[in-house]
Design a protein around this motif. Sequence first.
Motif, short mmCIF file in Angstrom:
data_model
loop_
_atom_site.label_atom_id
_atom_site.label_comp_id
_atom_site.label_asym_id
_atom_site.label_seq_id
_atom_site.Cartn_x
_atom_site.Cartn_y
_atom_site.Cartn_z
N ASN A 35 -33.46 50.43 40.83
CA ASN A 35 -33.52 49.93 39.46
C ASN A 35 -32.28 50.30 38.67
O ASN A 35 -31.80 49.51 37.86
CB ASN A 35 -34.78 50.45 38.76
CG ASN A 35 -35.29 49.45 37.75
OD1 ASN A 35 -34.82 49.42 36.62
ND2 ASN A 35 -36.23 48.62 38.16
N GLN A 39 -29.74 47.75 36.68
CA GLN A 39 -29.32 47.93 35.29
C GLN A 39 -27.80 47.98 35.16
O GLN A 39 -27.21 47.34 34.28
CB GLN A 39 -29.92 49.22 34.73
CG GLN A 39 -31.43 49.21 34.62
CD GLN A 39 -31.99 50.59 34.32
OE1 GLN A 39 -31.40 51.36 33.57
NE2 GLN A 39 -33.14 50.92 34.90
N TRP A 119 -31.84 43.93 28.80
CA TRP A 119 -31.58 43.85 30.23
C TRP A 119 -32.18 45.05 30.96
O TRP A 119 -32.79 44.91 32.02
CB TRP A 119 -30.08 43.74 30.50
CG TRP A 119 -29.75 43.80 31.97
CD1 TRP A 119 -29.10 44.79 32.64
CD2 TRP A 119 -30.07 42.81 32.96
NE1 TRP A 119 -29.00 44.50 33.98
CE2 TRP A 119 -29.59 43.28 34.20
CE3 TRP A 119 -30.73 41.57 32.91
CZ2 TRP A 119 -29.74 42.57 35.39
CZ3 TRP A 119 -30.89 40.86 34.10
CH2 TRP A 119 -30.38 41.36 35.32
N VAL A 120 -32.01 46.25 30.39
CA VAL A 120 -32.59 47.45 31.01
C VAL A 120 -34.10 47.31 31.11
O VAL A 120 -34.71 47.59 32.15
CB VAL A 120 -32.20 48.71 30.21
CG1 VAL A 120 -33.00 49.92 30.70
CG2 VAL A 120 -30.71 48.98 30.34
N CYS A 123 -35.08 44.87 33.83
CA CYS A 123 -34.97 45.47 35.17
C CYS A 123 -36.16 46.38 35.45
O CYS A 123 -36.73 46.35 36.56
CB CYS A 123 -33.67 46.25 35.29
SG CYS A 123 -32.18 45.24 35.27
#
Length: 283
Positions: A35, A39, A119-120, A123
Amino acid sequence: MTRPLRTTTHPESPNPFDIGQYIDGIAGFLGGTANVIMQLSTPPIGYGVTESTVDSGKVMLHPVKRLRTTLTYLSVAILGSDEERAAYRAAVDVSHRPVHSDESSPVHYNAFDPALQLWVAACLYWGAKDLYERLHGPMDEATADAFYRHGARLGTTLQMPEEMWPADRRAFAEYWAENMAKTTIGPTVRDYLDDLIDLRMLPRPAQLVFGRPHRFFVTGLLPQHLRDQMDLTWTERDDRALDRILRVLGTAETRLPRPVRLFPFNAYLLDMRVRRLLGLRLV
């Protein structure tokens, strides 16, 4: 004693949605590095991490502290109350304040940018759902919708406005496909991520014991586009082996008591509550 887990409600059902049923502690260990690669595959985040001057948050220097901070954030975001999320947001803000690009940075970035936080969060949500279904099989539609709505907390626990979270799973799939296609991992970020994959922040004996299986899981849990970006090799035989391992783990995990299945997230949430009660630093 910990507080009851916060729940959300299905619009399709009068029963509350209990997020705790869909959280696997083992997923935090199996999927964590994969992950992180997702990111950091967007350059502003990749360079924001590799150029950071906040030494206390660097995994290569302080791996145990970095693990505690990350898992505590996830625990609070997913399981915590609104008040606890606000308190942890304030603590994280202090660490994020110095994280921004300068005139020498190859790309512009700022840790407070809500688009980067989206975006983080995307993810984290994608990884959590992917691993849950690999361990336990597909969610039904109502559960998948409720799980998705709860995923917004992974961004709103920071500065991401709730309205930035894609409206539904179809909108998320479009966002994910569009932004995944834009990801790129340059040499500087790739070298940093390779060190994470090989566990070079740990003592040499731990690297030798755990490095190879860790690389296997990391590679298998990445989207193919990012495997290519990282120059990682993955075969159909590897994929079948990973699928068998995860199904066995998932079957075994369903037989465990709930507190054991939630570990270490429940432990880190309790740790945060104790720290807050005693007036200690949260991050």
